[in-house]
Design a protein around this motif. Structure first.
Motif, short mmCIF file in Angstrom:
data_model
loop_
_atom_site.label_atom_id
_atom_site.label_comp_id
_atom_site.label_asym_id
_atom_site.label_seq_id
_atom_site.Cartn_x
_atom_site.Cartn_y
_atom_site.Cartn_z
N ASP A 1 0.82 -1.21 0.00
CA ASP A 1 0.00 0.00 0.00
C ASP A 1 0.85 1.26 0.00
OD1 ASP A 1 -2.20 -1.62 0.03
OD2 ASP A 1 -2.55 -1.44 2.20
N ILE A 2 1.93 1.24 0.80
CA ILE A 2 2.80 2.42 0.88
C ILE A 2 3.49 2.67 -0.46
CG2 ILE A 2 4.91 3.32 1.94
CD1 ILE A 2 4.07 1.99 4.54
N LEU A 3 4.03 1.63 -1.07
CA LEU A 3 4.73 1.80 -2.35
C LEU A 3 3.76 2.25 -3.45
CD1 LEU A 3 7.08 -1.32 -2.29
CD2 LEU A 3 7.70 1.06 -1.87
N HIS A 4 2.57 1.69 -3.45
CA HIS A 4 1.59 2.07 -4.47
C HIS A 4 1.20 3.54 -4.34
CE1 HIS A 4 -1.86 1.87 -7.14
NE2 HIS A 4 -2.63 2.35 -6.15
N ARG A 5 0.96 3.99 -3.10
CA ARG A 5 0.54 5.38 -2.92
C ARG A 5 1.67 6.35 -3.25
NH1 ARG A 5 -4.01 7.64 -0.92
NH2 ARG A 5 -4.80 5.67 -1.78
N ILE A 6 2.91 5.99 -2.92
CA ILE A 6 4.03 6.88 -3.25
C ILE A 6 4.21 6.97 -4.76
CG2 ILE A 6 6.55 7.10 -3.11
CD1 ILE A 6 6.40 6.08 -0.27
N VAL B 1 1.41 15.52 -3.99
CA VAL B 1 0.89 14.99 -5.24
C VAL B 1 1.61 15.69 -6.39
CG1 VAL B 1 -1.15 14.65 -6.67
CG2 VAL B 1 -1.34 14.53 -4.18
N ARG B 2 2.28 14.91 -7.22
CA ARG B 2 3.10 15.48 -8.30
C ARG B 2 2.24 16.28 -9.28
NH1 ARG B 2 4.94 13.81 -13.40
NH2 ARG B 2 7.05 14.58 -13.90
N THR B 3 1.08 15.74 -9.65
CA THR B 3 0.22 16.45 -10.61
C THR B 3 -0.27 17.78 -10.05
OG1 THR B 3 -1.68 15.18 -9.79
CG2 THR B 3 -0.52 14.33 -11.73
N GLU B 4 -0.56 17.79 -8.75
CA GLU B 4 -0.98 19.05 -8.14
C GLU B 4 0.15 20.07 -8.16
OE1 GLU B 4 -2.41 18.22 -4.27
OE2 GLU B 4 -4.23 17.17 -4.96
N LEU B 5 1.37 19.60 -7.91
CA LEU B 5 2.51 20.51 -7.97
C LEU B 5 2.70 21.06 -9.38
CD1 LEU B 5 5.18 18.70 -5.75
CD2 LEU B 5 3.73 20.64 -5.14
N LEU B 6 2.57 20.19 -10.38
CA LEU B 6 2.72 20.65 -11.76
C LEU B 6 1.65 21.67 -12.11
CD1 LEU B 6 3.60 17.29 -13.56
CD2 LEU B 6 5.15 19.18 -12.99
#
Length: 461
Positions: free
Chosen positions: A157-162, A270-275
């Motif tokens: 779960d941790i790896l998937h969410r990261i 969240v990478r997309t939010e940062l972009l």
């Protein structure tokens, strides 16, 4: 008299009987599980534990060797109800039977909750839970360290969410999260990550496991785990159990996540939010720059420079006016200078009056200065007289008056030692009232001479 039935049995010593009894008990009771309340609890210097197990009708001595004591997941305390597993034996030195325990655990959730509350109070009193010790979680870590079981759903779960939010490097420190060895392995994971250096050292640590009963989560209530989390220099997120589960590591961690997935969300943005945020900020910057350039263009248009001919026209006109008024101004200046010069011319009568006035001022100044001059003269006289008295006191004539004399040879040279005086044919002694000539050998007649003048030099003896 006939023999009694018991006389047919062979005789045994006390030690033989005790050994036989010991074998019988250990053979028939080699595995027992006993529940009772801990009475006296003693941890010897050797590390072995000696305790009493009791209920309302009996007391059983219990012994646990150091190796088993070190593996206990709780601290045995008097009054705590426990379940002990082991074998029965005897202690010949006191003719007593005892339980040699191989394992021990609190009896039921109630006992664990009581132990948990006592341990919580103890650690809180030491200040381990205070907010001032909390460290901020880095906004965008490059490496995340995870202490958990490598084969459970938690790490997946941790790896998937990261990966879903912001892919970064993840290092897993394998550790049991349940059982007797769990606390030691979790502690080793926290300390191991802190001991790392270089690019492999994590920027944040996640300690995680899934939900379970209080017994299942108990390793995260152990002091070694809590103190390792408190001492961690790397910011630490605890994610033990579900949202309603609370363990002591949650109180010392820098952030507590309700679930392991929530810990991953806390660790990375969240990478997309940062972009999107960067793109939106870029658009706002472009719009602001466009507006700024537009305002600057408007100001430049409003402040358009005139033609060079227009600038020179006003300057030329002022020059013409100045050239026309220059002769008149020079003439007026010359006339004012002549008037001032005429006023400064002196006549003989004016000069004599000025001389008389200056003489009068000089006499008045002399009259005012005379008393001050007289006082200064008197001060100088007094000082001179004092210095004269001092000089007279320190002069060699005053010394001669106190009984000293100056000794010279026939050639007038000063005599400074008795050895030199013995080699002279004649000596001249100068006293305060005159000179006397004498011969060291006794010949000659003393001759008096006038006193030495003030400027004479000599040696005093």
């Amino acid at each position: 008299m006939p023999d009694s039935p018991s006389s047919n049995q062979p005789e045994q010593s006390v030690s033989e009987l005790a050994a036989s009894l010991k074998r019988t008990i250990e053979t028939n009771f080699d595995h027992v599980v006993v529940r009772g309340e801990l009475g006296r609890v003693t941890i010897a210097k050797s590390g072995h534990m000696y305790a009493d197990l009791k209920d309302d009708r009996a007391v059983l001595n219990a012994v646990m060797w150091k190796g088993q004591v070190d593996r206990l997941t709780f601290r045995p305390e008097e009054g705590l109800e426990v379940v002990a597993t082991g074998r029965l034996s005897t202690y010949e030195g006191r003719s007593a039977y005892q339980l040699i325990a191989s394992s021990m655990r609190p009896a039921g959730a109630g006992a664990l909750m009581q132990l948990l509350e006592e341990r919580k109070k103890k650690l809180a009193a030491e200040g381990l839970f205070e907010a001032r010790h909390k460290k901020p979680i880095p906004f965008l870590p490059r490496t995340i360290g995870v202490v958990t079981s490598p084969t459970g759903a938690v790490i997946r779960d941790i790896l998937h969410r990261i990966r879903e939010r912001f892919p970064v490097r993840v290092i897993v420190w394998p550790a049991l999260v349940q059982g007797e060895q769990a606390a030691a392995q979790v502690t080793a994971g926290i300390k191991g990550f802190n001991a790392m250096s270089g690019p492999d050292r994590p920027d944040v640590i996640i300690v995680a496991r899934g939900g379970g009963s209080i017994e299942d989560l108990w390793p995260f209530n152990e002091e070694i785990v809590v103190r390792a989390a408190f001492a961690s220099e790397i910011p630490l997120i605890s994610a033990v159990g579900h949202e309603t589960d609370t363990t002591l590591i949650d109180y010392v961690s820098d952030r507590r996540a309700p679930t392991p997935t929530g810990a991953a969300e806390m660790a990375v943005p969240v990478r997309t939010e940062l972009l999107l945020g960067v793109e939106e900020s870029g658009q706002r910057l472009k719009r602001a720059l466009t507006r700024s350039l537009g305002r600057a263009g408007d100001k430049l248009a409003a402040a358009r420079l005139p033609r060079p001919e227009t600038l020179l026209q006003s300057k030329r006109q002022r020059l013409d006016y100045a050239a026309a008024s220059l002769p008149r101004a020079a003439l007026a200046l010359t006339q004012r200078a002549r008037v001032r010069l005429s006023r400064l011319q002196l006549s003989p009568a004016t000069l004599r009056a000025e001389i008389r006035a200056q003489r009068q001022r000089l006499r008045e100044s002399a009259v005012r200065a005379r008393p001050a001059l007289m006082r200064l003269i008197e001060q100088k006289k007094t000082a001179l007289a004092s210095e004269g008295k001092l000089l007279e006191t320190l002069s060699y004539q005053a010394t001669l008056k106190r009984g000293y004399a100056i000794v010279r040879g026939a050639d007038g040279q000063l005599i400074r030692s008795a050895a030199t005086a013995a080699g002279e044919d004649a000596l001249r002694l100068t006293f305060s009232d005159g000179d006397v000539t004498t011969h060291p050998g006794g010949g000659g007649t003393p001759a008096r001479k006038p006193p030495v003048r003030k400027g004479d030099q000599g040696s005093l003896f």
